[in-house]
Design an enzyme around this catalytic site. Structure first.
Site, short mmCIF file in Angstrom:
data_model
loop_
_atom_site.label_atom_id
_atom_site.label_comp_id
_atom_site.label_asym_id
_atom_site.label_seq_id
_atom_site.Cartn_x
_atom_site.Cartn_y
_atom_site.Cartn_z
N TRP A 197 -23.68 -6.60 -16.44
CA TRP A 197 -23.66 -5.14 -16.64
C TRP A 197 -22.25 -4.63 -16.86
CZ3 TRP A 197 -28.23 -4.46 -18.05
CH2 TRP A 197 -29.27 -5.16 -17.45
N ASP B 181 -20.32 1.94 -11.21
CA ASP B 181 -21.75 1.83 -11.50
C ASP B 181 -22.40 1.30 -10.23
OD1 ASP B 181 -24.30 1.16 -12.26
OD2 ASP B 181 -23.71 -0.17 -13.90
N LYS C 245 -33.93 1.46 -8.56
CA LYS C 245 -33.79 0.38 -7.58
C LYS C 245 -33.81 0.92 -6.15
CE LYS C 245 -31.05 -2.06 -11.03
NZ LYS C 245 -32.01 -3.05 -11.48
#
Length: 365
Positions: free
Chosen positions: A106, A176, A200
């Site tokens: 990511w 992030d 999540k």
């Protein structure tokens, strides 16, 4: 008659488990939200009823994270992946660099998007070690002339997590936190910006949370599309256009659940207990199971491991699926096994997996 709903042992990496209590409340309110005769999905986002939901969610997130007054809380769309583009688009000036710490897939994607808007540079990377660890703080190259320093706080694919964040002084720090937001207490004031997809730890997919310092926001570029400006959403309380209303409602209910569970202190302690069940099995297996991440970088959210024999690993995953465990296959890019133990995954589910792992080893040695 009481009907008991059978629930899977859900270790999906995202979208992931939601608290049963939240799902049950949403079910009860689905057709008629607080006497309106409408589902929350049918309410106008301009209505007083929905604005109450919206503003309460913001207030509860502020309370749980003790977010200072000089920060905005935004509910956006497009996931963290859109943030990979929005951040450099808003904050990288012409000829300016932006710094990125590479710790997995990511952060690589964020770095790639930044190349479209400027010249990103690697401040540190653990790629040479196949992303088994988080770089040491001493390895990070701080460039005070950069627009910001970006990191990914938890890495779902490789199972690593930052334990201590870098101190960056006047250099804005952006994180992030898609896969570990609200899993433990943090000092928000250390960051210029935090962003996270909700799917999540915060709720269903479709909502992206942004926590951003107002002074940082004021530095944003103005000559970019309206919907891609953070200022647009800040000025309109995230209601410039139709927001993901049901997602925000669910996010708000998850925040209430976190408060009812005892807040972030209780959530963090439980997450440590859950992960310990599984890591202890790995560590005590004499190599039958082995983890991907180094011990000092292990994630409490995504436990990545292998079974020493490839054929046994296939058997393990097949038998786990038959036993009701869902989502244990590792990411397609790395293989292996992965147990995602987000906030809403019950302690009992993690203990059940640990017990299954012990029995599988006993039966297959």
């Amino acid at each position: 008659m009481t009907v008991t709903t059978k629930r899977a042992f859900n270790f999906n990496a995202g979208p992931s488990a939601l608290p049963l209590e939240v799902l049950q409340k949403a079910q009860a309110e689905l057709v008629d939200f607080k006497g309106t005769g409408m589902s929350v999905m049918e309410l106008s986002h301009r209505s007083a009823e929905f604005e109450g939901v919206h503003n309460e969610a913001i207030a509860n997130l502020r309370e749980l994270y003790d977010i200072p007054e000089n920060y905005e809380v935004l509910f956006l769309q497009g996931g963290a992946s859109l943030q990979f583009s929005m951040i450099p688009m808003n904050f990288v000036k012409e000829g300016q660099k932006a710094s990125y710490i590479q710790t997995g897939a990511w952060s690589e994607k964020a770095f790639a998007e930044a190349k479209l808007f400027g010249t990103p540079v690697e401040a540190a990377s653990s790629k040479s070690n196949n992303y088994k660890n988080i770089p040491a703080l001493s390895e990070i190259q701080i460039d005070e002339e950069a627009a910001y320093l970006h990191l990914t706080s938890n890495n779902t694919i490789f199972g690593t997590q930052w334990k201590t964040f870098p101190t960056t002084g006047d250099l804005p720090l952006i994180a992030d936190m898609s896969s570990d937001i609200l899993s433990k207490k943090i000092d928000v004031s250390n960051f210029a910006m935090i962003y996270a997809g909700a799917q999540k730890n915060l709720g269903p997919s479709g909502v992206t949370v942004v926590i951003i310092r107002k002074e940082f926001l004021e530095k944003a570029n103005s000559n970019i599309p309206t919907m891609l400006k953070y200022a647009t959403h800040s000025k309109n309380n995230s209601l410039y256009n139709t927001p993901p209303t049901f997602g925000i409602y669910m996010l708000g209910e998850v925040l209430k659940w976190v408060k009812a569970e005892g807040g972030l202190e209780a959530i963090e302690q439980r997450n440590e207990e859950k992960a310990k069940y599984i890591y202890d099995v790995i560590d005590n297996s004499n190599g039958f199971y082995y983890g991907h991440a180094t011990e000092d970088s292990r994630s409490l959210m995504n436990i990545t491991f292998r079974v020493a024999d490839e054929e046994l690993e296939k058997k393990f995953l097949a038998e786990a699926k038959t036993a009701g465990f869902v989502g244990l296959n590792g990411h397609r890019s790395v293989g292996g096994c992965r147990a995602s133990t987000y906030n809403a995954v019950p302690l009992e589910t993690c203990k059940a997996l640990a017990d299954f792992m012990v029995k599988f080893q006993q039966d297959n040695q």
